[in-house]
Design an enzyme around this catalytic site. Sequence first.
Site, PDB file in Angstrom:
ATOM      1  CG  ASP A 196       3.510  74.693  24.742  1.00 27.04           C
ATOM      2  OD1 ASP A 196       4.391  73.883  25.059  1.00 27.04           O
ATOM      3  OD2 ASP A 196       2.642  74.453  23.866  1.00 27.04           O
ATOM      4  CE  LYS A 230       6.752  67.512  20.044  1.00 24.03           C
ATOM      5  NZ  LYS A 230       5.885  66.590  19.306  1.00 24.03           N
ATOM      6  CD1 TRP A 256       2.158  73.133  18.374  1.00 22.06           C
ATOM      7  CD2 TRP A 256       0.335  72.048  19.056  1.00 22.06           C
ATOM      8  NE1 TRP A 256       2.134  71.901  17.764  1.00 22.06           N
ATOM      9  CE2 TRP A 256       1.033  71.221  18.162  1.00 22.06           C
ATOM     10  CE3 TRP A 256      -0.856  71.570  19.606  1.00 22.06           C
ATOM     11  CZ2 TRP A 256       0.589  69.940  17.805  1.00 22.06           C
ATOM     12  CZ3 TRP A 256      -1.298  70.299  19.265  1.00 22.06           C
ATOM     13  CH2 TRP A 256      -0.587  69.509  18.372  1.00 22.06           C
TER      14      TRP A 256
END
Length: 344
Positions: free
Chosen positions: A156, A180, A87
């Site tokens: 992030d 999530k 990511w």
Amino acid sequence: MPLDVLKQVQDEFLDFNGTGMSIVEISHRSTAYQDMHDDTIYMLRKLLQIPEQYDIIFMQGGGSLQFVMHAANFLHHSGGYINTGVWSDKAMKAASFYGKVYEVASSKEDHFTYIPKPESFHVEEGTDYVYMTSNNTIHGTEWHHFPSFDVPLFCDMSSDFLSRPVDVTNFDFIYAGIQKNVGPAGAVIGIIKDSLLQKARTKLPLMLQYKTYVEHDSTYNTPPVFNIYFVNKVCHWLDDHGGLAAMEDTNKKKAAIVYGAIDESNGFYSGHAQRDSRSRMNVTFNLPTEELEKQFITEAAGQHIIGIKGHRSLGGCRASIYNAVTSEGCQKLADFMKAFHQKH
Ligand code: PMP
């Protein structure tokens, strides 16, 4: 998602707050919506103790749009990235559209098995910001102590947001895709410091400017109403269960149960992450052969242990034990791991 929250959403689905309409039917300009929107921001501020000089915004486009947006707004000269996996690598590549990007540190040479130590950081002159990923969903590593820099720090937090207390003041910009721990896919929460916002590029389409979201309280256009409603429910659930400190405590215990099964297996299960970098959200591990891994995943599914196949880019196994996964669920997995080991 916590079962209590799912049930509550189900119960209220046909009648939101006495309006006689569903949350997915009411206008985002209605008082009923606005009250819920305000309360969600209030709850996020309360849970994370977010000071007044930070704004909280809701966006769409997933984490992947943030890979572009943070740079569109703040990359003027160069952006430094701590590369801890897929990511952050994607964010760096997407950001390169707007200027120079470079690695402040990286664990790529060791297959992203660890979180780099501050001694290895290298921040170049003229850097606009440093960017990091708090939890590496695919590789199963997580920062346990956040670094600080002389330049603004972006993070992030998509895959460990609201799983533990965080000192927001250590960062200038935090974002998290909610899918999530916090709600269904479709919204991203941003926490942005006022002083950073002053440095944003203004020659940008309005929908790409963080300022637009801040100035219009995230309702410049139709916000993701159902997602924000869900965030609201999860925030109240967290608050009712002792807040983020209690959640962190539970998450630590849950992770210890699953890592315990790995550590007690004499190498039958081998953890991907180095011990001091282990994620409390995603436990990644391998078995001695790919054949055994396949069998493990199939037999686990037979016991209703679902979704433990590793990410397609890494292979192996991954147990995602987000906030809503219970200690009993983790114990069930650990017991299954022990039994499978004995059998093979
Ligand atoms: N950041 C992290 C840490 C992620 O785990 C993910 C995806 N799970 C993303 C960014 C990308 O998010 P999206 O799929 O919403 O674009």
